[in-house]
Design an enzyme around this catalytic site. Structure first.
Site, PDB file in Angstrom:
ATOM      1  N   ARG A 100       2.493  -0.830   9.199  1.00  0.00           N
ATOM      2  CA  ARG A 100       1.457  -1.744   8.381  1.00  0.00           C
ATOM      3  C   ARG A 100       2.944  -2.360   7.137  1.00  0.00           C
ATOM      4  O   ARG A 100       4.408  -1.682   8.058  1.00  0.00           O
ATOM      5  CB  ARG A 100       1.481  -0.727   6.830  1.00  0.00           C
ATOM      6  CG  ARG A 100       0.552   0.529   7.110  1.00  0.00           C
ATOM      7  CD  ARG A 100       0.372   1.640   6.187  1.00  0.00           C
ATOM      8  NE  ARG A 100      -0.183   0.423   4.926  1.00  0.00           N
ATOM      9  CZ  ARG A 100      -0.319   1.616   3.486  1.00  0.00           C
ATOM     10  NH1 ARG A 100      -0.258   2.067   3.747  1.00  0.00           N
ATOM     11  NH2 ARG A 100      -0.563   1.020   2.936  1.00  0.00           N
ATOM     12  N   ARG A 157      -9.030  -0.121   6.498  1.00  0.00           N
ATOM     13  CA  ARG A 157     -10.558   0.466   6.470  1.00  0.00           C
ATOM     14  C   ARG A 157     -11.670  -0.258   6.487  1.00  0.00           C
ATOM     15  O   ARG A 157     -12.883   0.039   6.295  1.00  0.00           O
ATOM     16  CB  ARG A 157      -9.849   0.766   4.667  1.00  0.00           C
ATOM     17  CG  ARG A 157      -9.514   1.753   4.479  1.00  0.00           C
ATOM     18  CD  ARG A 157      -9.000   1.930   3.505  1.00  0.00           C
ATOM     19  NE  ARG A 157      -7.484   3.327   3.093  1.00  0.00           N
ATOM     20  CZ  ARG A 157      -7.109   4.017   2.098  1.00  0.00           C
ATOM     21  NH1 ARG A 157      -7.523   2.995   0.947  1.00  0.00           N
ATOM     22  NH2 ARG A 157      -6.084   5.078   2.398  1.00  0.00           N
ATOM     23  N   LYS A 211      -1.657  10.062  -7.772  1.00  0.00           N
ATOM     24  CA  LYS A 211      -0.184   9.612  -6.797  1.00  0.00           C
ATOM     25  C   LYS A 211      -0.033   8.634  -7.408  1.00  0.00           C
ATOM     26  O   LYS A 211       1.405   8.972  -7.274  1.00  0.00           O
ATOM     27  CB  LYS A 211      -1.591   9.610  -5.530  1.00  0.00           C
ATOM     28  CG  LYS A 211      -0.028   9.045  -3.980  1.00  0.00           C
ATOM     29  CD  LYS A 211      -0.803   9.687  -3.121  1.00  0.00           C
ATOM     30  CE  LYS A 211      -2.217   8.462  -2.522  1.00  0.00           C
ATOM     31  NZ  LYS A 211      -1.383   6.769  -2.153  1.00  0.00           N
ATOM     32  N   ASP A 238      -8.809   1.320  -3.521  1.00  0.00           N
ATOM     33  CA  ASP A 238      -8.758   2.427  -2.907  1.00  0.00           C
ATOM     34  C   ASP A 238      -9.941   3.093  -3.050  1.00  0.00           C
ATOM     35  O   ASP A 238     -10.408   4.185  -1.872  1.00  0.00           O
ATOM     36  CB  ASP A 238      -7.803   3.567  -3.380  1.00  0.00           C
ATOM     37  CG  ASP A 238      -6.284   2.882  -3.384  1.00  0.00           C
ATOM     38  OD1 ASP A 238      -5.715   1.835  -2.493  1.00  0.00           O
ATOM     39  OD2 ASP A 238      -5.111   3.434  -3.629  1.00  0.00           O
ATOM     40  N   GLN A 265       2.431  -2.503  -5.008  1.00  0.00           N
ATOM     41  CA  GLN A 265       3.213  -2.264  -4.637  1.00  0.00           C
ATOM     42  C   GLN A 265       4.631  -2.496  -4.284  1.00  0.00           C
ATOM     43  O   GLN A 265       5.923  -2.903  -4.956  1.00  0.00           O
ATOM     44  CB  GLN A 265       3.274  -1.755  -3.143  1.00  0.00           C
ATOM     45  CG  GLN A 265       2.064  -0.373  -3.335  1.00  0.00           C
ATOM     46  CD  GLN A 265       2.028   0.127  -1.784  1.00  0.00           C
ATOM     47  OE1 GLN A 265       2.223  -0.593  -0.938  1.00  0.00           O
ATOM     48  NE2 GLN A 265       1.264   1.504  -2.483  1.00  0.00           N
ATOM     49  N   GLY A 321       2.861   4.159   1.822  1.00  0.00           N
ATOM     50  CA  GLY A 321       3.954   2.905   1.436  1.00  0.00           C
ATOM     51  C   GLY A 321       3.489   2.789   0.477  1.00  0.00           C
ATOM     52  O   GLY A 321       4.818   1.654  -0.086  1.00  0.00           O
ATOM     53  N   ARG A 366       6.386   7.210  -9.080  1.00  0.00           N
ATOM     54  CA  ARG A 366       6.885   6.637 -10.040  1.00  0.00           C
ATOM     55  C   ARG A 366       7.626   7.108 -11.142  1.00  0.00           C
ATOM     56  O   ARG A 366       8.737   7.500 -10.928  1.00  0.00           O
ATOM     57  CB  ARG A 366       5.641   5.836 -11.466  1.00  0.00           C
ATOM     58  CG  ARG A 366       5.490   4.650 -10.229  1.00  0.00           C
ATOM     59  CD  ARG A 366       4.133   3.938 -10.727  1.00  0.00           C
ATOM     60  NE  ARG A 366       4.009   2.302 -10.275  1.00  0.00           N
ATOM     61  CZ  ARG A 366       3.054   2.380  -9.141  1.00  0.00           C
ATOM     62  NH1 ARG A 366       2.826   3.792  -8.370  1.00  0.00           N
ATOM     63  NH2 ARG A 366       3.481   1.939  -9.012  1.00  0.00           N
TER      64      ARG A 366
HETATM   65  C1  S3P Z   1      -0.401   1.773  -5.126  1.00  0.00           C
HETATM   66  C2  S3P Z   1      -1.100   0.637  -4.828  1.00  0.00           C
HETATM   67  C3  S3P Z   1      -1.840  -0.269  -4.304  1.00  0.00           C
HETATM   68  C4  S3P Z   1      -2.781   1.113  -4.122  1.00  0.00           C
HETATM   69  C5  S3P Z   1      -1.837   2.534  -2.673  1.00  0.00           C
HETATM   70  C6  S3P Z   1      -0.685   3.412  -4.123  1.00  0.00           C
HETATM   71  C7  S3P Z   1       0.803   2.160  -6.487  1.00  0.00           C
HETATM   72  O1  S3P Z   1      -1.418  -0.867  -3.089  1.00  0.00           O
HETATM   73  O2  S3P Z   1      -3.405   0.847  -2.589  1.00  0.00           O
HETATM   74  O3  S3P Z   1      -2.685   3.630  -2.894  1.00  0.00           O
HETATM   75  O4  S3P Z   1       0.671   3.372  -6.627  1.00  0.00           O
HETATM   76  O5  S3P Z   1       0.937   1.059  -6.846  1.00  0.00           O
HETATM   77  P1  S3P Z   1      -0.945  -2.746  -3.409  1.00  0.00           P
HETATM   78  O6  S3P Z   1      -0.607  -2.409  -4.072  1.00  0.00           O
HETATM   79  O7  S3P Z   1      -0.362  -2.514  -1.952  1.00  0.00           O
HETATM   80  O8  S3P Z   1      -2.634  -2.754  -3.125  1.00  0.00           O
END
Ligand code: S3P
Length: 438
Positions: free
Chosen positions: A123, A351, A22, A320, A170, A95, A27
């Site tokens: 969130r 969670r 994912k 995750d 993120q 997110g 990206r």
């Molecule tokens: C992700 C980063 C993670 C993860 C999310 C996907 C990403 O979140 O929990 O499912 O693709 O960068 P955080 O970077 O906020 O921890």
């Protein structure tokens, strides 16, 4: 589909291939959408979260087409040439789409409004609003820094050096993406390493990006106003999706399953390490590289698990996977303790408390703490199951799939209130489970 009861399973056997990663899929669409020319993406995850990213990139001017053979063709709008979306960008449950896209738009002179479902709308967005505001973007967010949120990008934006206050790929990616269209050098300092797909893939698309280490911290520097060139991406299988099958085969007696093509980037593969520490029988077959990421087939056989103290230093590489690890712990012999999980409280659901409630409803012995769970396992005996209760999944795909796995090793089955959220990350989960457990 709504509610569903997952019941005690036949051994999981054979071979299966989980869908594309994912994080990497998001990206690939975004970066290809910024390049000038045509990129092709193979193995893209066609889950709702990734489709939300595709829809938003189209609204911003990228041309994105799915071929009949499952390859995605992207003709980028070009960095700096994104167009102002006419309607709100609906990020659904995602997110990652929201935060990365906020970064992307922060250094473009346009206005966009982000909306999402009930889970996403609760969130925290201040973690990206803060650094992106420092770069010159402005935001009108809902109470507490949530969606709906309007963003006004800055052109030109101002480069910053930003030290991450939370270990978040993120947030790191949002700042780096803003830096792409910002004159000068934008730096992110990462005291705790998080998944590095952005860094790996941006280089592939031709960005000038340097990674160094200063005082034990990772420093990522991106040179702005780059031109991204198109590239072909092959997305490896998602270790976060594979994790459900690794745990399922570990806890269902008689199982012997090969999960093919699993991405094992060290910033993502913590679940394999921890399950092995618990006694899981997982072998890595045919290690190779796919799309610049390490990959292997994983053979997993049923094995008795034992409780352990999970080292909090490993959390970022399996952030995750804790919901399904809690299920493994509930079936292990002895006690498993987890700490350092405060970030789990701001994922698609809280969670920690949602899994505490779900596992308790299924008959597990669980203690909730501020930053983790302590779980006393059954020693391999099936869980009781939910009988009269129904697990609440709170629009969280990983809660739904984790409790599905718990149901496979339960006496009375585990009933889940809503399986629909599974489609956000793993639309073929139910079919794969069914075909593996024949
Ligand atoms: C992700 C980063 C993670 C993860 C999310 C996907 C990403 O979140 O929990 O499912 O693709 O960068 P955080 O970077 O906020 O921890």
């Amino acid at each position: 589909m709504g509610s569903y009861t997952f019941t005690s399973s036949a051994p999981l056997k054979g071979r299966l291939r989980v869908p594309g990663d994912k994080s990497i899929s998001h990206r690939a669409l975004m970066f290809a959408g910024l390049a000038v020319g045509e990129s092709r993406i193979a193995g893209l995850l066609e889950g709702e979260d990734v489709l939300a990213t595709a829809a938003a990139m189209r609204q911003l001017g990228a041309r994105i087409v799915r071929e009949d053979d499952g390859t995605w063709r992207v003709n980028g709008a070009g960095l700096g040439s994104l167009i102002e979306p006419r309607a709100a960008l609906d990020m659904g449950n995602s997110g990652t789409s929201t935060r990365l896209m906020m970064g992307l738009l922060a250094s473009h002179g346009l206005t966009a409004t982000f909306i999402g479902d009930a889970s996403l709308s609760g969130r925290p967005m201040n973690r990206v609003i803060e650094p992106l505001s420092q770069m010159g973007a402005s935001f009108e967010a809902s109470a507490g820094g949530t969606l709906p949120c309007m963003l006004r990008g800055a052109s030109p934006a101002v480069p910053v050096t930003y030290r991450l206050p939370v270990a978040s790929a993120q947030v790191k990616s949002a700042v780096l993406l803003a830096g792409l269209n910002t004159p000068g050098i934008t730096r992110v300092i990462e005291p705790i390493a998080t998944r590095d797909h952005t860094e790996r893939m941006l280089r592939g698309f031709g960005a000038n990006l340097e990674v160094s280490e200063e005082n034990g911290e990772r420093v990522i520097a991106i040179h702005g106003e780059a031109d991204l060139k198109p590239m072909d991406v092959t997305v490896p299988g998602d270790p976060s999706s594979a994790a459900f099958f690794l745990v399922a085969a570990s806890i269902v007696p008689g199982s012997d399953l090969v999960v093919e093509n699993v991405g094992l980037n060290p910033t993502r593969a913590g679940i394999v390490t921890v399950l092995k520490q618990m006694g899981a029988d997982i072998k890595e077959l045919d290690p190779r590289e796919v799309g610049g990421e390490p990959v292997a087939d994983l053979r997993v056989r049923h094995a008795p698990l034992k409780g352990i103290e999970v080292d909090p230093a490993i959390v970022p590489s399996m952030v995750d996977e804790f919901p399904v690890l809690f299920v493994a712990a509930a079936m292990a012999e002895g006690t498993t303790t987890t700490t350092g999980l405060e970030e789990l409280r701001v994922k698609e659901s809280d969670r920690i408390s949602v899994m505490a409630a779900a596992l308790t409803a299924a008959g597990a012995r669980v203690e909730e703490h501020e930053d983790g769970l302590t779980i006393h396992g059954t020693g391999g005996e099936p869980l009781r199951g939910t009988s009269n209760a129904r697990v609440k999944t709170h629009l969280d795909h990983r809660i739904a799939m984790s409790m599905a796995v718990a149901g496979l090793a339960s006496r009375d089955g585990v009933e889940i209130d809503d399986t629909d959220p599974i489609a956000t990350s793993f639309p073929t989960f139910m079919q794969m489970l069914e075909s593996a457990a024949q």
